[in-house]
Design a protein around this motif. Sequence first.
Motif, PDB file in Angstrom:
ATOM      1  N   VAL A 179       0.852  -1.186   0.000  1.00 35.26           N
ATOM      2  CA  VAL A 179       0.000   0.000   0.000  1.00 35.26           C
ATOM      3  C   VAL A 179       0.888   1.237   0.000  1.00 35.26           C
ATOM      4  CG1 VAL A 179      -1.736   1.310   1.264  1.00 35.26           C
ATOM      5  CG2 VAL A 179      -1.876  -1.183   1.186  1.00 35.26           C
ATOM      6  N   GLN A 180       0.510   2.200  -0.831  1.00 32.94           N
ATOM      7  CA  GLN A 180       1.254   3.464  -0.881  1.00 32.94           C
ATOM      8  C   GLN A 180       0.287   4.629  -0.913  1.00 32.94           C
ATOM      9  OE1 GLN A 180       3.783   3.216  -4.361  1.00 32.94           O
ATOM     10  NE2 GLN A 180       5.511   2.533  -3.125  1.00 32.94           N
ATOM     11  N   LEU A 181       0.731   5.747  -0.336  1.00 32.62           N
ATOM     12  CA  LEU A 181       0.011   7.004  -0.440  1.00 32.62           C
ATOM     13  C   LEU A 181       0.878   7.958  -1.249  1.00 32.62           C
ATOM     14  CD1 LEU A 181      -1.398   7.607   3.162  1.00 32.62           C
ATOM     15  CD2 LEU A 181      -2.625   6.782   1.171  1.00 32.62           C
ATOM     16  N   SER A 223      -3.077  -3.218  -2.400  1.00 33.65           N
ATOM     17  CA  SER A 223      -4.090  -4.169  -1.980  1.00 33.65           C
ATOM     18  C   SER A 223      -4.727  -3.715  -0.664  1.00 33.65           C
ATOM     19  CB  SER A 223      -3.468  -5.555  -1.803  1.00 33.65           C
ATOM     20  OG  SER A 223      -4.431  -6.496  -1.397  1.00 33.65           O
ATOM     21  N   MET A 224      -5.984  -3.319  -0.725  1.00 35.94           N
ATOM     22  CA  MET A 224      -6.673  -2.773   0.447  1.00 35.94           C
ATOM     23  C   MET A 224      -8.069  -3.364   0.567  1.00 35.94           C
ATOM     24  SD  MET A 224      -5.773   1.243  -0.186  1.00 35.94           S
ATOM     25  CE  MET A 224      -6.176   1.125  -1.941  1.00 35.94           C
ATOM     26  N   ALA A 253      -7.118  -0.828   6.008  1.00 36.12           N
ATOM     27  CA  ALA A 253      -7.201  -2.241   6.354  1.00 36.12           C
ATOM     28  C   ALA A 253      -6.717  -3.070   5.170  1.00 36.12           C
ATOM     29  CB  ALA A 253      -8.634  -2.617   6.712  1.00 36.12           C
ATOM     30  N   GLU A 254      -5.766  -3.938   5.428  1.00 36.21           N
ATOM     31  CA  GLU A 254      -5.257  -4.823   4.383  1.00 36.21           C
ATOM     32  C   GLU A 254      -5.881  -6.206   4.545  1.00 36.21           C
ATOM     33  OE1 GLU A 254      -0.989  -4.239   3.410  1.00 36.21           O
ATOM     34  OE2 GLU A 254      -1.020  -2.899   5.136  1.00 36.21           O
ATOM     35  N   ARG A 255      -5.246  -7.223   4.016  1.00 32.47           N
ATOM     36  CA  ARG A 255      -5.818  -8.563   4.007  1.00 32.47           C
ATOM     37  C   ARG A 255      -6.075  -9.094   5.414  1.00 32.47           C
ATOM     38  NH1 ARG A 255      -2.264 -11.666  -0.666  1.00 32.47           N
ATOM     39  NH2 ARG A 255      -2.836 -10.304  -2.397  1.00 32.47           N
TER      40      ARG A 255
END
Length: 120
Positions: free
Chosen positions: A1-3, A26-27, A100-102
Amino acid sequence: VQLQASGGGLAQTGGSLRLSCSASGSMLSIDVMGWYRQAPGKQRDLVATISSGGRYMNYAESVKGRFTIFRENAKNTVYLQMNSPKPEDTAVYYCYAFIAERDNILHNYWGQGTLVTVSS
């Protein structure tokens, strides 16, 4: 995940500038998003936050009435509309988000920072 933050640059007092920050990767979901800023030689301070649905916002007293935070959940993006900026708003602006990820646990992510310089 990146911002990824963008939109910084030079603004004039009384003008306007819009910052944006997009999340990618992936979120499962994005919860609170917001912006902090850090002026030279100072600590990082909260500017504004927005709830997951975009209904609730919180602002630092110094920017109330001038800055507006909003988000487009379909684009995983949060914005900061800066109207009537002042020289004291000059800082590096950082976006952040709880994502929230996996594992379905909220993790805190930060963008890389974008410099805003306001000239009088």
